[in-house]
Motif scaffolding. Sequence first.
Motif, PDB file in Angstrom:
ATOM      1  N   ALA A   1     -15.253   3.521  -9.900  1.00 33.99           N
ATOM      2  CA  ALA A   1     -16.308   4.029  -9.604  1.00 33.99           C
ATOM      3  C   ALA A   1     -17.607   2.805  -8.845  1.00 33.99           C
ATOM      4  N   LYS A   2     -18.107   2.858  -8.064  1.00 34.26           N
ATOM      5  CA  LYS A   2     -19.683   1.646  -8.284  1.00 34.26           C
ATOM      6  C   LYS A   2     -20.140   1.934  -7.510  1.00 34.26           C
ATOM      7  N   SER A   3     -21.545   2.696  -8.636  1.00 32.20           N
ATOM      8  CA  SER A   3     -22.795   2.817  -8.306  1.00 32.20           C
ATOM      9  C   SER A   3     -22.745   1.958  -6.691  1.00 32.20           C
TER      10      SER A   3
ATOM     11  N   ASP B   1     -13.022  -9.170  -4.935  1.00 32.70           N
ATOM     12  CA  ASP B   1     -12.084  -8.409  -4.031  1.00 32.70           C
ATOM     13  C   ASP B   1     -12.216  -8.965  -2.797  1.00 32.70           C
ATOM     14  N   HIS B   2     -12.067  -7.963  -2.187  1.00 31.72           N
ATOM     15  CA  HIS B   2     -11.523  -8.215  -0.080  1.00 31.72           C
ATOM     16  C   HIS B   2     -11.316 -10.231  -0.051  1.00 31.72           C
ATOM     17  N   LEU B   3     -11.398 -10.827  -0.252  1.00 37.18           N
ATOM     18  CA  LEU B   3     -11.294 -12.162   0.216  1.00 37.18           C
ATOM     19  C   LEU B   3     -10.415 -12.554   1.466  1.00 37.18           C
TER      20      LEU B   3
ATOM     21  N   THR C   1      -8.594   0.887  -2.233  1.00 36.40           N
ATOM     22  CA  THR C   1      -8.931   0.986  -1.333  1.00 36.40           C
ATOM     23  C   THR C   1      -9.654   1.429  -0.088  1.00 36.40           C
ATOM     24  N   ASP C   2     -10.838   0.947  -1.691  1.00 39.09           N
ATOM     25  CA  ASP C   2     -12.499   0.387  -0.605  1.00 39.09           C
ATOM     26  C   ASP C   2     -12.702   1.434  -0.569  1.00 39.09           C
ATOM     27  N   LEU C   3     -12.355   2.757  -0.467  1.00 39.20           N
ATOM     28  CA  LEU C   3     -13.127   3.813   0.324  1.00 39.20           C
ATOM     29  C   LEU C   3     -14.431   3.922   0.101  1.00 39.20           C
TER      30      LEU C   3
ATOM     31  N   PHE D   1     -16.698  -9.705  -7.965  1.00 33.45           N
ATOM     32  CA  PHE D   1     -17.534  -9.580  -6.948  1.00 33.45           C
ATOM     33  C   PHE D   1     -16.525  -9.169  -5.862  1.00 33.45           C
ATOM     34  N   HIS D   2     -17.486  -8.768  -4.603  1.00 29.25           N
ATOM     35  CA  HIS D   2     -16.852  -8.498  -3.314  1.00 29.25           C
ATOM     36  C   HIS D   2     -17.529 -10.029  -2.707  1.00 29.25           C
ATOM     37  N   ALA D   3     -16.199 -10.537  -2.498  1.00 30.72           N
ATOM     38  CA  ALA D   3     -16.381 -11.971  -2.457  1.00 30.72           C
ATOM     39  C   ALA D   3     -15.568 -12.697  -0.609  1.00 30.72           C
TER      40      ALA D   3
ATOM     41  N   SER E   1      -8.777   0.633  -8.183  1.00 32.57           N
ATOM     42  CA  SER E   1      -9.645  -0.199  -9.120  1.00 32.57           C
ATOM     43  C   SER E   1     -10.473  -0.811  -7.590  1.00 32.57           C
ATOM     44  N   HIS E   2     -11.098  -0.359  -6.703  1.00 33.67           N
ATOM     45  CA  HIS E   2     -12.121  -0.568  -5.982  1.00 33.67           C
ATOM     46  C   HIS E   2     -12.670   0.098  -5.194  1.00 33.67           C
ATOM     47  N   THR E   3     -13.144   0.947  -5.247  1.00 34.62           N
ATOM     48  CA  THR E   3     -13.861   1.856  -4.271  1.00 34.62           C
ATOM     49  C   THR E   3     -15.526   2.508  -4.883  1.00 34.62           C
ATOM     50  N   HIS E   4     -15.865   2.761  -3.365  1.00 32.16           N
ATOM     51  CA  HIS E   4     -17.653   3.516  -3.619  1.00 32.16           C
ATOM     52  C   HIS E   4     -16.911   4.821  -3.659  1.00 32.16           C
ATOM     53  N   LEU E   5     -17.393   5.380  -4.513  1.00 33.17           N
ATOM     54  CA  LEU E   5     -16.503   7.366  -4.612  1.00 33.17           C
ATOM     55  C   LEU E   5     -17.659   7.600  -4.650  1.00 33.17           C
TER      56      LEU E   5
HETATM   57 FE    FE Z   1     -16.258  -2.684  -1.718  1.00 31.69          FE
END
Ligand code: FE
Length: 414
Positions: A147-149, A271-273, A322-324, A248-250, A78-82
Amino acid sequence: MKRNLIIKNAYIITPLGSAAKKGAEMGKLHEIPDGRIIIKEGNIIFCGASKDAEEVDETGYEILDARGKVVLPGFIDSHTHLVFGGYRPDEFEWRLKGDSYMSIMERGGGIQSTVNATKEASEEELTEKAGWFIDRMVEMGVTTVEAKSGYGLDTPNEMKMLDVIHNLSSDNDLKLRIVPTFLGAHAVPKEYKGRTEEYIEILINEMLPAAKGKAVFCDIFTEKNVFEIDESRRFMQAAKDAGFKLKFHADEIVTLGGAELAAELGAVSADHLLHVSDKGIKDMAEKGVVATLLPLTAFSLREPYAPARKFIDSGAAVALATDLNPGSCFSGSIPLAIALACIYMNMTIEETITALTLNGAAALDIAHETGSLEEGKRGDVIILEFDNYRMLPYYVGMNCVSTVISGGRIVKRN
Ligand code: FE
Ligand code: NIG
């Protein structure tokens, strides 16, 4: 393309429900030692004990025998920069020698370096490259990916990234489902250095309207010297008003209050935290914001892991992803994320499974559609090589998944 399938003799392990599991509930998995799953037109129409299964005419169904194997819901990353151009192995090496992630970013490397490479890449190049990573994800049992922009940082290039994500998701042959996120607030681009407010104006007035309909979520890198709390609040309130769901990247690098802001604005996840405050944990637990923890990033940055136990023991819902990405965490390894969560974050194996399935779905606001094996959910299922789900973290960093079914279609078969 076959979407009618019966999985027989399955040792089914799954969380149950259509919302995130919080606190102690995360550790409770439903077990069916001799089970059957019937998938029709991509959706589960029966999941239960074999002896209770209704008789169906098996013509038109593919039959899979899972005897001796554990069957789980598909994993949700649920969190990637694909989508990204280029790579940054040089930065990885600088970090090995002691440079920090933020010091590299502050001297123009980091995210900005991938922005330069992404601007140069064509839509076709970006699509092909992301497709290569998707194939690897499917191998590890991922059936939904976010997948994020965020490597365009201007309107045309942010939209180019969202179009790449859209092209990938509308490919009928695609082996997993993609949830798109707009991350135009990933960094202040070099052209706007020292003029963050002006960039936020463009984000609000140009990019949000252009991203509407292309992305479901809006995300931001809320961090000291990137987007501070007040700046983040202004932009994310505008995103919320425009109809985006929030992520959020928090509190990734320092304790800033990103978790508290995510709770204040009713974000779906923060996310992150790694550096979350106790108040941030409490606020997130109270407001039902999913804590998406990314152990591969902490590992890659040599940072302390996020306080998973504190979140769970405070009654919060934890997801794992994963945060790929090509910078802070160039890994999409679900097996390694599982091992780190159990070994270093003190999550139980059962909590880890919930975090990667139902709670991952909740972090994408699709827990009513996927994330567990139940009637009415999508036929997103994985079959392990083993008869015991405890093999997942024990076989450290290694892939235990032998068969992957995505929307009722077999996309990996061993
Ligand atoms: Fe990220
Ligand atoms: O989730 N911290 C911000 N964004 C990414 C890293 C992006 C990059 O370094 O390219 C993250 O860690």
